[in-house]
Design a protein around this motif. Structure first.
Motif, PDB file in Angstrom:
ATOM      1  N   ASP A  69       0.823  -1.200   0.000  1.00 27.52           N
ATOM      2  CA  ASP A  69       0.000   0.000   0.000  1.00 27.52           C
ATOM      3  C   ASP A  69       0.858   1.250   0.000  1.00 27.52           C
ATOM      4  N   HIS A 123       1.017   4.274  -2.521  1.00 26.51           N
ATOM      5  CA  HIS A 123       0.811   5.640  -2.052  1.00 26.51           C
ATOM      6  C   HIS A 123       1.961   6.553  -2.487  1.00 26.51           C
ATOM      7  N   ARG A 134      -6.838   8.427 -11.719  1.00 25.40           N
ATOM      8  CA  ARG A 134      -7.865   8.700 -10.707  1.00 25.40           C
ATOM      9  C   ARG A 134      -8.643   9.962 -11.013  1.00 25.40           C
ATOM     10  N   SER A 161     -15.299   4.502 -14.570  1.00 25.28           N
ATOM     11  CA  SER A 161     -14.882   3.833 -13.339  1.00 25.28           C
ATOM     12  C   SER A 161     -15.357   4.621 -12.128  1.00 25.28           C
ATOM     13  N   LYS A 162     -15.805   3.922 -11.093  1.00 25.99           N
ATOM     14  CA  LYS A 162     -16.328   4.581  -9.894  1.00 25.99           C
ATOM     15  C   LYS A 162     -15.260   5.372  -9.145  1.00 25.99           C
ATOM     16  N   HIS A 163     -14.005   4.985  -9.311  1.00 24.93           N
ATOM     17  CA  HIS A 163     -12.951   5.646  -8.534  1.00 24.93           C
ATOM     18  C   HIS A 163     -12.432   6.913  -9.204  1.00 24.93           C
ATOM     19  N   GLN A 164     -12.916   7.204 -10.423  1.00 26.66           N
ATOM     20  CA  GLN A 164     -12.377   8.339 -11.165  1.00 26.66           C
ATOM     21  C   GLN A 164     -13.190   9.616 -10.964  1.00 26.66           C
ATOM     22  N   VAL A 165     -12.467  10.702 -10.739  1.00 26.96           N
ATOM     23  CA  VAL A 165     -13.059  12.029 -10.646  1.00 26.96           C
ATOM     24  C   VAL A 165     -13.077  12.648 -12.046  1.00 26.96           C
ATOM     25  N   HIS A 185     -17.228  16.037 -10.619  1.00 23.67           N
ATOM     26  CA  HIS A 185     -16.895  16.211  -9.201  1.00 23.67           C
ATOM     27  C   HIS A 185     -16.210  17.549  -8.946  1.00 23.67           C
ATOM     28  N   VAL A 214      -8.480  15.180  -5.844  1.00 23.25           N
ATOM     29  CA  VAL A 214      -8.552  13.730  -5.988  1.00 23.25           C
ATOM     30  C   VAL A 214      -8.040  13.023  -4.737  1.00 23.25           C
ATOM     31  N   ARG A 234     -15.827  11.500  -2.934  1.00 21.11           N
ATOM     32  CA  ARG A 234     -16.337  11.400  -4.314  1.00 21.11           C
ATOM     33  C   ARG A 234     -17.830  11.690  -4.436  1.00 21.11           C
ATOM     34  N   ASP A 235     -18.530  11.903  -3.331  1.00 25.65           N
ATOM     35  CA  ASP A 235     -19.987  12.021  -3.389  1.00 25.65           C
ATOM     36  C   ASP A 235     -20.464  13.459  -3.582  1.00 25.65           C
TER      37      ASP A 235
END
Length: 435
Positions: A29, A33, A74, A93-97, A122, A355, A360-361
């Protein structure tokens, strides 16, 4: 006793295995990162290769226009003026802004102003103060530019009895078809007032030869500002009337010490240096009444100079606290020449930060662009409408229909191309479903 030792050995082995796994996972991880967060520009108009790692404060991002990097990215960056209705990275993709940069009015991308389109982003950077990265005062170089007397001409120097040109109003414009009805209004104002027009629109005079070459790309050149500063008034009409859409047309005359005759942003009074810094077209029922006011104002030094307190009141030249706060906190303006200060680089770093640090919401809403779907224009004599207002109204209606189609296509989350989009748009227009 031996059984207890055996259980202890097994438990110890399991614990060491878990510890090793967790250590390996933590290292994995951390290695992820430590890698730059990737952002990709989604634009066919970027014909050059763009791929660089940039340090944005404490964060590092890799910004590219290579579409092959999309799965690793991302954030996806769009430039509003170049967005093609059949070119979006779907399935999404759900993880993309998704991030939108659009500093222009809706004339070249009419679907952008609709909430059906905006709510899929976003992060936004527009002229609206409510966008994530506002550009409201981007065309004002600095507060010092407003107060400086570099181009200031005293009232006597602007007088028709002095050596300055006799007309008191100047018009310099080369875009002759606007949503705001600029040309139609100035044409009527010319019936009641002497106006020197140097641009290709309604031109009746030529700029000095030294200024004729490429003046459109040198709107703040000292030579041009000195020439225009000889006038008392300058017509300052935006090409569209959107809240907070304020261009050099407003700031440039203020920098010169010339009083703007302004039409455009309905929120303009939130941004003027003082309570009385410009003459606003909307304060008059028609061009005739405006001409009467300008004639009287241009002959009264005390009243005229009351509009130039940002030049004359050395104790408190700018009283607008909202403007002062913006000048301190804004993140971009056109005169910043420091490294990494271009609009695109600033936008990229702002998205990089967003990002990494923002949920993301949270999505954009109508206020992030905030242009009326019904084009607004300056009022003419006897309730007449500008010549091309019907065409602009039709264009915005088509833009609304485009936004609704894009909204549906985005929700389906399946790839589509320009032919798919145009087929659906034509179907709706033919069946009168675009109203």
């Amino acid at each position: 006793m031996r059984l207890a030792r055996r259980y202890l050995a097994v438990a110890l082995g399991i614990w060491l295995t878990i510890l090793f796994f967790c250590y390996d996972k933590i290292n994995f991880d951390n290695s992820k990162h430590d890698s730059p967060v990737e952002l990709v520009w989604w634009s066919r108009d970027m014909s050059w290769s763009h791929d660089e790692v940039r340090q944005c404060g404490i964060h590092t991002c890799r910004i590219s226009n290579k579409r092959s990097r999309l799965p690793m990215s991302r954030g996806v960056l769009f430039y509003g003026s170049n967005v093609k209705t059949g070119d979006f990275p779907l399935p999404r993709s759900k993880h993309q802004v998704w991030a939108l940069l659009h500093e222009e009015s809706p004339r070249n991308a009419p679907f952008v102003s609709n909430v059906e389109f905006l709510r899929h982003f976003h992060f936004t950077s527009t002229f609206s103060r409510f966008s994530n990265f506002p550009l409201t005062t981007q065309y004002l170089p600095s507060g010092q530019a407003l107060t400086s007397k570099d181009y200031y001409v005293p009232f006597a120097g602007k007088s028709k009895y002095a050596y300055r040109p006799s007309p008191s109003v100047v018009f310099l414009q080369s875009d002759c078809d606007t949503m705001s009805g600029r040309e139609d209004y100035v044409k009527e104002l010319m019936k009641h007032l002497s106006i020197d027009s140097y641009g290709s629109c309604l031109r009746n005079k030529d700029l000095p030869e030294s200024l004729q070459k490429d003046y459109l790309n040198n709107l703040y050149s000292p030579e041009l500002l000195r020439f225009l500063s000889e006038y008392k008034f300058m017509i300052a009409f935006e090409n569209a009337a959107c809240p907070d859409y304020i261009t050099e047309k407003f700031w440039r005359p203020l920098i010169m010490g010339v009083v703007p005759i302004y039409f455009g942003s309905p929120t303009i009074k939130d941004w003027q240096p003082n309570k009385k810094s410009a003459v606003f077209v909307n304060d008059f029922p028609n061009p005739r009444e405006l001409a009467k006011f300008l004639t009287e104002l241009g002959e009264n030094q005390v009243k005229y100079d009351s509009y130039r307190q940002h030049k004359l009141n050395w104790r408190n030249p700018i009283s607008n606290k909202n403007l002062l706060h913006n000048l301190v906190t804004r993140r971009y303006h056109i005169s910043d020449s420091s490294p990494g200060a271009s609009l695109f680089e600033k936008f990229e770093c702002a998205v990089c930060y967003h990002v990494i640090n923002t949920a993301r919401d949270v999505m954009a809403d109508r206020r992030h662009y905030n242009c009326p779907l019904e084009p607004e224009y300056a009022h003419l004599e006897d309730g007449k409408m500008p010549q091309n207002v019907a065409d602009w109204r039709s264009m915005m209606e088509v833009g609304q229909c485009q936004a609704k189609i894009l909204d549906e296509f985005f929700h389906r989350n399946h790839s589509f191309n320009e032919a798919d989009f145009e087929a659906e748009l034509n179907r709706r227009m033919e069946s009168n479903q675009c109203k």
